[in-house]
Motif scaffolding. Structure first.
Motif, short mmCIF file in Angstrom:
data_model
loop_
_atom_site.label_atom_id
_atom_site.label_comp_id
_atom_site.label_asym_id
_atom_site.label_seq_id
_atom_site.Cartn_x
_atom_site.Cartn_y
_atom_site.Cartn_z
N TYR A 1 -8.30 -12.84 -3.17
CA TYR A 1 -6.96 -13.04 -2.61
C TYR A 1 -5.91 -12.38 -3.49
O TYR A 1 -5.00 -11.70 -2.98
CB TYR A 1 -6.69 -14.54 -2.48
CG TYR A 1 -5.32 -14.88 -1.94
CD1 TYR A 1 -5.10 -14.98 -0.57
CD2 TYR A 1 -4.24 -15.09 -2.81
CE1 TYR A 1 -3.83 -15.29 -0.08
CE2 TYR A 1 -2.97 -15.39 -2.31
CZ TYR A 1 -2.78 -15.48 -0.95
OH TYR A 1 -1.53 -15.77 -0.45
N SER B 1 -5.80 -8.66 -3.07
CA SER B 1 -5.26 -8.22 -1.77
C SER B 1 -3.77 -8.51 -1.62
O SER B 1 -3.10 -7.87 -0.80
CB SER B 1 -6.02 -8.91 -0.63
OG SER B 1 -7.39 -8.59 -0.67
N ASN B 2 -3.23 -9.44 -2.40
CA ASN B 2 -1.85 -9.88 -2.21
C ASN B 2 -1.01 -9.82 -3.48
O ASN B 2 -0.02 -10.53 -3.60
CB ASN B 2 -1.85 -11.32 -1.66
CG ASN B 2 -2.56 -11.44 -0.34
OD1 ASN B 2 -2.00 -11.16 0.71
ND2 ASN B 2 -3.82 -11.87 -0.38
N SER C 1 2.45 -12.02 -3.96
CA SER C 1 1.94 -13.38 -4.13
C SER C 1 2.52 -14.05 -5.37
O SER C 1 2.92 -13.41 -6.33
CB SER C 1 0.42 -13.35 -4.24
OG SER C 1 -0.10 -14.65 -4.28
N THR D 1 -0.43 -18.86 -3.71
CA THR D 1 -1.89 -18.79 -3.81
C THR D 1 -2.49 -20.19 -3.77
O THR D 1 -3.48 -20.44 -3.06
CB THR D 1 -2.31 -18.09 -5.11
OG1 THR D 1 -1.69 -16.80 -5.18
CG2 THR D 1 -3.82 -17.93 -5.18
#
Length: 328
Positions: free
Chosen positions: A232, A235-236, A240, A245
């Motif tokens: 995650y 990808s972010n 983020s 998160t």
């Protein structure tokens, strides 16, 4: 050599295997005894295998005779080409099945059970320096999961451990291993470099297997696995935050901070920075985007702040890095 001739080569009985099948077993008592554990001798097997040019050596495990508990000075990767084989490591028994791999650190006490005619296991004998310096340096900046894998290897392979890779369902691993074995047994003109790259492909695929295993095995102290979080973050990373998160995974931000630090050795901010710097490095190397555009792409509105962070991470400015990569 092709796959058919490789199969024939590995299936053909060696002289030692013929002798073992006839009951003429190797006398391990001739070896040095380094310890006695639970009334079992522990032997040292630092025989002169061909560990040349700081590379690995490949040998087929001899069938029809078990190998008693022993240690050696190299890292060993056992690949189950066909059949199955019992491994005993530090008193723990496990079965290696076709397509699976086990990495055993140097000086780790281990033994190998009896193998029959269809149980073909390949041993990769690897100097510790080759695994650490050559291979790990290539993976060290590839991804957060690669870094996590390296941390696990560095902590687990402490002269008393091993890592099992449940790779029997991997599509790529048998392809890479077959090519490696064909090249090893029938070397081409550029064999050393080809073997080096094939080995990197093998262990890169093991990183994927490792990540999949970690996703499927819950953290021992919780009902939570860290690998999806690392995916995650990768990808972010541009937008983020710790809170976002944590909310995505429905856990407490403070707990996520503790979990990341414990399992990766890095804070959330450090993991975000790693992802941003890796993305910036790729953009500088592979595109003609300006430094300002690169900074915006990876999530930095403040160009001065981006310059400072990049220099702290790579010890040069973005422009210097680009010139260096372009050979200017």
């Amino acid at each position: 050599m092709n796959i058919q001739t490789l199969n024939k080569h590995l299936s053909t009985l060696t002289l030692h295997e013929q002798q073992y099948r006839e009951g003429k077993f190797y006398d391990f008592s001739k070896l040095e005894i380094v310890d006695v554990i639970e009334n079992q001798n522990i032997y040292r097997m630092d025989v002169s295998y061909n560990l040349t040019n700081n590379m690995f050596s490949v040998k087929k495990n001899s069938r029809f005779q078990p190998v008693p508990p022993h240690v050696h000075s190299w890292v060993e990767i056992n690949y189950m080409y066909s059949g199955s084989c019992e491994q005993m490591i530090n008193g723990k028994s496990l079965i290696l099945h076709t397509g699976e791999i086990i990495l055993i650190d140097c000086e780790t006490v281990h033994a190998i059970g009896y193998t029959g005619e269809n149980d073909i296991m390949i041993n990769l004998l690897i100097p510790k320096d080759y695994l650490n310096n050559t291979f790990l340096s290539r993976l060290s900046s590839d991804s957060l999961i690669s870094r996590f894998f390296i941390n696990a290897m560095n902590s687990k392979t402490d002269h008393n451990s091993f890592i099992v890779f449940h790779s029997s369902h991997s599509r790529r691993l048998p392809v890479f291993m077959n090519e490696l074995l064909c090249e090893y047994y029938s070397p081409s003109m550029n064999s050393a470099e080809i073997l080096d790259h094939l080995f990197s492909l093998v262990v890169s695929e093991l990183v994927n297997v490792f990540g999949h295993d970690m996703s499927n095995n819950l953290d021992k102290n919780s009902s939570f696995s860290i690998i999806p979080v690392l995916k995650y973050i990768e990808s972010n990373y541009q937008t983020s935050t710790l809170e976002k998160t944590a909310a995505f995974f429905n856990i407490n931000p403070n707990y996520l901070t503790t979990l990341l630090k414990r399992q990766t050795g890095h804070s959330y901010k450090e993991l975000i920075l790693m992802s941003k710097m890796k993305a910036a490095q790729k953009l500088l190397s592979c595109t003609r985007l300006s430094v300002k555009e690169v900074a915006l792409h990876v999530g930095y509105d403040n160009l001065t702040f981006f310059y400072r962070k990049f220099q702290e991470y790579y010890h040069c400015t973005p422009n210097e890095y680009r010139r260096k990569k372009n050979g200017e």
